[in-house]
Design a protein around this motif. Structure first.
Motif, PDB file in Angstrom:
ATOM      1  N   VAL A 293     -58.167 -53.701   7.556  1.00  0.00           N
ATOM      2  CA  VAL A 293     -58.983 -52.658   6.924  1.00  0.00           C
ATOM      3  C   VAL A 293     -58.619 -51.311   7.545  1.00  0.00           C
ATOM      4  O   VAL A 293     -58.537 -51.170   8.768  1.00  0.00           O
ATOM      5  N   ILE A 294     -58.391 -50.314   6.683  1.00  0.00           N
ATOM      6  CA  ILE A 294     -57.921 -48.999   7.144  1.00  0.00           C
ATOM      7  C   ILE A 294     -58.445 -47.909   6.208  1.00  0.00           C
ATOM      8  O   ILE A 294     -58.821 -48.188   5.063  1.00  0.00           O
ATOM      9  N   GLY A 295     -58.486 -46.703   6.690  1.00  0.00           N
ATOM     10  CA  GLY A 295     -58.886 -45.568   5.862  1.00  0.00           C
ATOM     11  C   GLY A 295     -57.680 -44.831   5.313  1.00  0.00           C
ATOM     12  O   GLY A 295     -56.715 -44.584   6.037  1.00  0.00           O
TER      13      GLY A 295
ATOM     14  N   VAL B  12     -51.817 -33.651  -6.554  1.00  0.00           N
ATOM     15  CA  VAL B  12     -51.244 -32.385  -6.088  1.00  0.00           C
ATOM     16  C   VAL B  12     -51.281 -32.241  -4.568  1.00  0.00           C
ATOM     17  O   VAL B  12     -50.313 -31.805  -3.954  1.00  0.00           O
ATOM     18  N   MET B  13     -52.391 -32.614  -3.958  1.00  0.00           N
ATOM     19  CA  MET B  13     -52.572 -32.394  -2.518  1.00  0.00           C
ATOM     20  C   MET B  13     -51.737 -33.378  -1.708  1.00  0.00           C
ATOM     21  O   MET B  13     -51.718 -34.578  -1.982  1.00  0.00           O
ATOM     22  N   LYS B  14     -51.052 -32.872  -0.699  1.00  0.00           N
ATOM     23  CA  LYS B  14     -50.077 -33.667   0.056  1.00  0.00           C
ATOM     24  C   LYS B  14     -50.687 -34.512   1.172  1.00  0.00           C
ATOM     25  O   LYS B  14     -50.142 -35.554   1.540  1.00  0.00           O
ATOM     26  N   LEU B  15     -51.795 -34.068   1.736  1.00  0.00           N
ATOM     27  CA  LEU B  15     -52.341 -34.736   2.913  1.00  0.00           C
ATOM     28  C   LEU B  15     -53.023 -36.068   2.586  1.00  0.00           C
ATOM     29  O   LEU B  15     -53.734 -36.187   1.590  1.00  0.00           O
ATOM     30  N   VAL B  16     -52.806 -37.061   3.458  1.00  0.00           N
ATOM     31  CA  VAL B  16     -53.619 -38.275   3.492  1.00  0.00           C
ATOM     32  C   VAL B  16     -54.009 -38.516   4.947  1.00  0.00           C
ATOM     33  O   VAL B  16     -53.135 -38.694   5.802  1.00  0.00           O
ATOM     34  N   GLU B  17     -55.306 -38.478   5.226  1.00  0.00           N
ATOM     35  CA  GLU B  17     -55.774 -38.863   6.555  1.00  0.00           C
ATOM     36  C   GLU B  17     -55.725 -40.383   6.651  1.00  0.00           C
ATOM     37  O   GLU B  17     -56.303 -41.077   5.821  1.00  0.00           O
ATOM     38  N   ILE B  18     -55.043 -40.892   7.664  1.00  0.00           N
ATOM     39  CA  ILE B  18     -54.958 -42.330   7.884  1.00  0.00           C
ATOM     40  C   ILE B  18     -55.833 -42.668   9.083  1.00  0.00           C
ATOM     41  O   ILE B  18     -55.582 -42.191  10.193  1.00  0.00           O
ATOM     42  N   ILE B  19     -56.865 -43.487   8.861  1.00  0.00           N
ATOM     43  CA  ILE B  19     -57.837 -43.763   9.913  1.00  0.00           C
ATOM     44  C   ILE B  19     -57.863 -45.250  10.235  1.00  0.00           C
ATOM     45  O   ILE B  19     -58.167 -46.078   9.375  1.00  0.00           O
ATOM     46  N   SER B  20     -57.543 -45.579  11.479  1.00  0.00           N
ATOM     47  CA  SER B  20     -57.632 -46.961  11.945  1.00  0.00           C
ATOM     48  C   SER B  20     -59.023 -47.220  12.509  1.00  0.00           C
ATOM     49  O   SER B  20     -59.559 -46.399  13.267  1.00  0.00           O
TER      50      SER B  20
ATOM     51  N   MET C 227     -49.563 -52.900  12.866  1.00  0.00           N
ATOM     52  CA  MET C 227     -48.683 -53.214  11.743  1.00  0.00           C
ATOM     53  C   MET C 227     -49.245 -52.640  10.441  1.00  0.00           C
ATOM     54  O   MET C 227     -48.512 -52.084   9.626  1.00  0.00           O
ATOM     55  N   VAL C 228     -50.560 -52.767  10.268  1.00  0.00           N
ATOM     56  CA  VAL C 228     -51.199 -52.228   9.063  1.00  0.00           C
ATOM     57  C   VAL C 228     -51.118 -50.704   9.072  1.00  0.00           C
ATOM     58  O   VAL C 228     -50.831 -50.084   8.039  1.00  0.00           O
TER      59      VAL C 228
END
Length: 296
Positions: A135-137, A146-154, A161-162
């Motif tokens: 499970v991840i954000g 259009v917007m380039k950013l993706v916040e990746i939240i562990s 690995m995920v």
């Protein structure tokens, strides 16, 4: 990773589906009603038409993107044989926990479960499943295509690995992933929402009017959109939900929602999606103008 399921056909959900489909992923768009799905697909088609008109993509690209999307009203059917699920439902913790329990029961063991939550704990969401390591954000920005950013939240238990898989996947859909830690609001909304809330307080205290506040921030701080107009675009109900999560998480009065925001949400003045917020969007042209600001 080729097959992606997206839960929710609203603003964020259809944008996420659009983005994956345009990058040639097979997308299962899932919502509880055919009406919501039809509206979501219509929005995707309209946004693709804008891109065609601006020579960003070809008519062939548009048709291929739409062909890559299948719709489902059954979550169980929609998540069959998918590699990743991205949940983009309303920012409500109980709803999200319920969805993730259902996803855990119906998805293959190896399926990664991501949430587009903008503030809720990934650890808490992961704990509702038997696969917290998967499970991840994935917090996309609006408008997603259009917007380039993706916040990746562990979360606390998310595996490395995920994290690596989702980081690499984000790059494949032409986004810029930024890894952040699992605290209320993460980075984007922990900083943005107090600014929006303070802008509403400034209006509430009659320091200046709506357009004056937005003009100061646009011309003085080089913001492309003023904070009150941005709040309308996000949805005032969403802003309120995020501020409540921040306030509950930090117990700090600086995150307490302004009474004006609470009253506007209670009155149903939610911004663009309701036709009225800090600005009047009753004219379709006005609402269309807000959307056009991002299709550049």
């Amino acid at each position: 990773m080729k097959n992606i399921a997206v839960i929710g056909a609203g603003t964020m959900g259809n944008g996420i589906a659009h983005t994956f489909a345009q990058c040639n992923f097979n997308v299962h768009l899932i919502d509880i009603s055919n009406e919501s799905l039809e509206k979501g697909i219509a929005t995707i088609a309209k946004n693709l038409d804008r891109m065609v008109a601006k020579d960003k993509i070809s008519e062939t690209d548009k048709k291929a993107t739409l062909k890559n999307i299948s719709t489902f009203t059954s979550l169980k059917e929609g998540v069959k044989n998918v590699d990743l699920v991205v949940e983009a439902a309303t920012e409500n913790v109980n709803l999200k926990l319920s969805i993730f329990k259902e996803l855990d029961e119906n998805c293959d063991e190896q399926t990664i479960l991501a949430t587009n939550t903008s503030s809720i704990s990934i650890t808490q969401i992961g704990a509702a499943t038997k696969r917290p390591d998967k499970v991840i954000g994935m917090h996309f920005m609006n408008p997603v295509p259009v917007m380039k950013l993706v916040e990746i939240i562990s979360g606390y238990s998310t595996s490395n690995m995920v994290l690596e898989t989702i980081t690499n996947l984000s790059k494949k859909i032409h986004k810029i992933p930024v890894a952040v830690n699992d605290y209320p609001g993460f980075v984007a909304n922990r900083i943005l929402m107090p600014m929006i809330n303070e802008s509403i307080e400034t209006l509430y205290n009659n320091v200046a009017g709506v357009e004056e506040i937005d003009t100061v921030m646009k011309l003085g701080m080089a913001h492309p959109m003023g904070p009150l107009q941005l709040a309308d675009f996000i949805g005032l109900d969403v802003c309120l939900s995020i501020l409540n999560v921040l306030y509950d998480g930090f117990k700090n009065p600086k995150y307490a929602p302004c009474p004006l925001l609470v009253n506007m949400v209670t009155a149903g003045k939610l911004g663009v999606k309701s036709g009225e917020g800090f600005y009047d969007y009753s004219s379709s042209k006005k609402a269309e103008k807000v959307a056009e600001m991002f299709i550049k």
